[in-house]
Design a protein around this motif. Structure first.
Motif, PDB file in Angstrom:
ATOM      1  N   VAL A 116      -5.914  15.931   1.135  1.00 12.84           N
ATOM      2  CA  VAL A 116      -5.721  14.995   0.029  1.00 12.84           C
ATOM      3  C   VAL A 116      -5.164  13.704   0.603  1.00 12.84           C
ATOM      4  CG1 VAL A 116      -4.439  14.530  -2.090  1.00 12.84           C
ATOM      5  CG2 VAL A 116      -5.347  16.813  -1.654  1.00 12.84           C
ATOM      6  N   LEU A 117      -5.931  12.638   0.449  1.00 17.29           N
ATOM      7  CA  LEU A 117      -5.501  11.313   0.866  1.00 17.29           C
ATOM      8  C   LEU A 117      -5.580  10.434  -0.365  1.00 17.29           C
ATOM      9  CD1 LEU A 117      -4.666   9.296   3.043  1.00 17.29           C
ATOM     10  CD2 LEU A 117      -7.082   8.856   3.428  1.00 17.29           C
ATOM     11  N   PHE A 118      -4.463   9.900  -0.782  1.00 19.41           N
ATOM     12  CA  PHE A 118      -4.416   9.105  -2.003  1.00 19.41           C
ATOM     13  C   PHE A 118      -3.530   7.895  -1.767  1.00 19.41           C
ATOM     14  CE2 PHE A 118      -2.841   8.287  -6.360  1.00 19.41           C
ATOM     15  CZ  PHE A 118      -4.062   8.010  -6.951  1.00 19.41           C
ATOM     16  N   VAL A 119      -4.105   6.706  -1.947  1.00 25.39           N
ATOM     17  CA  VAL A 119      -3.385   5.458  -1.701  1.00 25.39           C
ATOM     18  C   VAL A 119      -3.550   4.538  -2.898  1.00 25.39           C
ATOM     19  CG1 VAL A 119      -3.220   3.412  -0.217  1.00 25.39           C
ATOM     20  CG2 VAL A 119      -3.718   5.635   0.794  1.00 25.39           C
ATOM     21  N   ILE A 120      -2.441   3.968  -3.345  1.00 26.62           N
ATOM     22  CA  ILE A 120      -2.454   2.946  -4.392  1.00 26.62           C
ATOM     23  C   ILE A 120      -2.048   1.640  -3.735  1.00 26.62           C
ATOM     24  CG2 ILE A 120      -1.444   2.143  -6.543  1.00 26.62           C
ATOM     25  CD1 ILE A 120      -0.858   5.041  -7.263  1.00 26.62           C
ATOM     26  N   SER A 121      -2.916   0.632  -3.835  1.00 28.98           N
ATOM     27  CA  SER A 121      -2.602  -0.705  -3.336  1.00 28.98           C
ATOM     28  C   SER A 121      -2.212  -1.563  -4.530  1.00 28.98           C
ATOM     29  CB  SER A 121      -3.810  -1.327  -2.635  1.00 28.98           C
ATOM     30  OG  SER A 121      -4.189  -0.542  -1.535  1.00 28.98           O
ATOM     31  N   LEU A 122      -0.989  -2.042  -4.515  1.00 33.42           N
ATOM     32  CA  LEU A 122      -0.488  -2.911  -5.572  1.00 33.42           C
ATOM     33  C   LEU A 122      -0.360  -4.311  -4.978  1.00 33.42           C
ATOM     34  CD1 LEU A 122       2.186  -0.413  -6.841  1.00 33.42           C
ATOM     35  CD2 LEU A 122       0.095  -1.023  -8.031  1.00 33.42           C
ATOM     36  N   LEU A 123      -1.258  -5.187  -5.369  1.00 30.16           N
ATOM     37  CA  LEU A 123      -1.338  -6.521  -4.787  1.00 30.16           C
ATOM     38  C   LEU A 123      -0.385  -7.492  -5.473  1.00 30.16           C
ATOM     39  CD1 LEU A 123      -5.235  -6.665  -4.590  1.00 30.16           C
ATOM     40  CD2 LEU A 123      -3.650  -5.845  -2.841  1.00 30.16           C
ATOM     41  N   ASN A 124      -0.007  -8.549  -4.764  1.00 28.01           N
ATOM     42  CA  ASN A 124       0.856  -9.592  -5.320  1.00 28.01           C
ATOM     43  C   ASN A 124       0.203 -10.305  -6.493  1.00 28.01           C
ATOM     44  OD1 ASN A 124       3.181  -9.357  -3.703  1.00 28.01           O
ATOM     45  ND2 ASN A 124       2.144 -10.392  -2.026  1.00 28.01           N
ATOM     46  N   THR A 125      -1.108 -10.219  -6.609  1.00 31.40           N
ATOM     47  CA  THR A 125      -1.846 -10.857  -7.700  1.00 31.40           C
ATOM     48  C   THR A 125      -1.856  -9.984  -8.956  1.00 31.40           C
ATOM     49  OG1 THR A 125      -3.895  -9.877  -6.885  1.00 31.40           O
ATOM     50  CG2 THR A 125      -3.363 -12.103  -6.116  1.00 31.40           C
ATOM     51  N   ASN A 126      -1.038  -8.955  -8.964  1.00 30.02           N
ATOM     52  CA  ASN A 126      -0.931  -7.981 -10.063  1.00 30.02           C
ATOM     53  C   ASN A 126      -2.216  -7.201 -10.281  1.00 30.02           C
ATOM     54  OD1 ASN A 126       1.619  -9.035 -10.285  1.00 30.02           O
ATOM     55  ND2 ASN A 126       1.599  -9.031 -12.493  1.00 30.02           N
ATOM     56  N   PHE A 180       2.658  14.034 -14.156  1.00 29.84           N
ATOM     57  CA  PHE A 180       2.590  13.668 -12.739  1.00 29.84           C
ATOM     58  C   PHE A 180       3.933  13.099 -12.321  1.00 29.84           C
ATOM     59  CE2 PHE A 180       1.848  10.451  -9.428  1.00 29.84           C
ATOM     60  CZ  PHE A 180       1.216  11.223  -8.471  1.00 29.84           C
ATOM     61  N   PHE A 181       4.426  13.569 -11.196  1.00 30.86           N
ATOM     62  CA  PHE A 181       5.633  13.010 -10.588  1.00 30.86           C
ATOM     63  C   PHE A 181       5.335  12.901  -9.106  1.00 30.86           C
ATOM     64  CE2 PHE A 181      10.405  13.646  -9.620  1.00 30.86           C
ATOM     65  CZ  PHE A 181      10.603  12.286  -9.591  1.00 30.86           C
ATOM     66  N   GLY A 182       5.027  11.691  -8.652  1.00 32.17           N
ATOM     67  CA  GLY A 182       4.578  11.491  -7.286  1.00 32.17           C
ATOM     68  C   GLY A 182       5.539  10.662  -6.459  1.00 32.17           C
ATOM     69  N   PHE A 183       5.560  10.959  -5.162  1.00 34.27           N
ATOM     70  CA  PHE A 183       6.389  10.256  -4.196  1.00 34.27           C
ATOM     71  C   PHE A 183       5.464   9.558  -3.204  1.00 34.27           C
ATOM     72  CE2 PHE A 183       8.642  13.792  -5.925  1.00 34.27           C
ATOM     73  CZ  PHE A 183       9.942  13.342  -6.105  1.00 34.27           C
ATOM     74  N   PHE A 184       5.676   8.268  -3.015  1.00 33.34           N
ATOM     75  CA  PHE A 184       4.791   7.453  -2.187  1.00 33.34           C
ATOM     76  C   PHE A 184       5.585   6.761  -1.089  1.00 33.34           C
ATOM     77  CE2 PHE A 184       2.810   7.845  -6.274  1.00 33.34           C
ATOM     78  CZ  PHE A 184       1.453   7.881  -6.032  1.00 33.34           C
ATOM     79  N   LYS A 185       5.011   6.724   0.120  1.00 35.84           N
ATOM     80  CA  LYS A 185       5.561   5.972   1.248  1.00 35.84           C
ATOM     81  C   LYS A 185       4.761   4.692   1.378  1.00 35.84           C
ATOM     82  CE  LYS A 185       6.681   9.985   4.099  1.00 35.84           C
ATOM     83  NZ  LYS A 185       6.363  10.703   5.318  1.00 35.84           N
ATOM     84  N   GLN A 186       5.451   3.619   1.716  1.00 34.33           N
ATOM     85  CA  GLN A 186       4.738   2.355   1.891  1.00 34.33           C
ATOM     86  C   GLN A 186       4.081   2.311   3.268  1.00 34.33           C
ATOM     87  OE1 GLN A 186       6.985  -1.277   1.352  1.00 34.33           O
ATOM     88  NE2 GLN A 186       5.159  -2.260   0.570  1.00 34.33           N
ATOM     89  N   LEU A 187       2.792   1.991   3.288  1.00 34.56           N
ATOM     90  CA  LEU A 187       2.064   1.925   4.546  1.00 34.56           C
ATOM     91  C   LEU A 187       2.258   0.580   5.240  1.00 34.56           C
ATOM     92  CD1 LEU A 187      -1.293   3.674   3.600  1.00 34.56           C
ATOM     93  CD2 LEU A 187       0.607   4.594   4.897  1.00 34.56           C
ATOM     94  N   LYS A 188       2.069  -0.514   4.494  1.00 41.13           N
ATOM     95  CA  LYS A 188       2.272  -1.850   5.036  1.00 41.13           C
ATOM     96  C   LYS A 188       2.355  -2.832   3.891  1.00 41.13           C
ATOM     97  CE  LYS A 188      -2.558  -3.059   5.662  1.00 41.13           C
ATOM     98  NZ  LYS A 188      -3.554  -3.648   6.503  1.00 41.13           N
ATOM     99  N   LYS A 222       0.872  -1.187   0.000  1.00 38.96           N
ATOM    100  CA  LYS A 222       0.000   0.000   0.000  1.00 38.96           C
ATOM    101  C   LYS A 222       0.898   1.222   0.000  1.00 38.96           C
ATOM    102  CE  LYS A 222      -4.423  -0.980   2.035  1.00 38.96           C
ATOM    103  NZ  LYS A 222      -5.318  -0.811   3.169  1.00 38.96           N
ATOM    104  N   TRP A 223       0.697   2.091  -0.966  1.00 44.58           N
ATOM    105  CA  TRP A 223       1.552   3.255  -1.149  1.00 44.58           C
ATOM    106  C   TRP A 223       0.737   4.532  -0.982  1.00 44.58           C
ATOM    107  CZ3 TRP A 223       6.631   2.437  -1.363  1.00 44.58           C
ATOM    108  CH2 TRP A 223       7.071   1.152  -1.697  1.00 44.58           C
TER     109      TRP A 223
END
Length: 142
Positions: free
Chosen positions: A57-67, A131-139, A30-31
């Motif tokens: 602004v709260l924006f999260v991208i979840s990239l799952l192992n299932t692609n 767009f040039f974005g910086f994301f921190k990993q949540l978990k 989760k980013w």
């Protein structure tokens, strides 16, 4: 003889997933967007963490192992507001968010990791930053 042995070990190491496979293994998770740049006409606008918090602004991208990916929150830019879920794929240093309804809506980003943060860059055909974005990993996502 010794040099040849060392060289073949080095070549085997270069081909191993330890070298080139590790970036893809870092992607799932989760980013949370904490900073971004966007080109608006003639100006490159910068929004840091304080500005995002002020504007709620709260924006999260979840990239799952299932692609699969899931986008949640209020997207700060139009580019990311049209897609909420789909598949993702990686080729070299590009990650593509695949729209399940229309492939013409796929979004391709150049990505990189720096200090544990994910950076996504999208440019238009003229080379301007969309767009040039910086994301921190949540978990981690398993």
């Amino acid at each position: 003889m010794k040099l040849k042995s060392f060289f073949s070990q080095f070549v085997d190491w270069l081909k191993s997933p330890e070298v080139f496979g590790n970036k893809k293994k870092l992607i799932p998770g989760k980013w949370h967007l904490f900073e971004y740049y966007v080109d608006e006409g003639e100006n490159l606008l910068h929004f840091d963490e304080d500005a995002l918090n002020e504007n709620k602004v709260l924006f999260v991208i979840s990239l799952l192992n299932t692609n699969e990916f899931i986008v949640a929150g209020n997207a700060p830019v139009k580019l990311l507001s049209g897609t909420s879920e789909g598949k993702w794929s990686v080729a070299r240093n590009f990650i593509t968010f695949i729209d399940p309804k229309d492939f013409r809506n796929n979004i391709e980003f150049q990505y990189a990791f720096e200090k544990g943060n994910l950076k996504l860059l999208k440019k238009d055909a003229m080379g301007k930053i969309e767009f040039f974005g910086f994301f921190k990993q949540l978990k981690s996502i398993s």
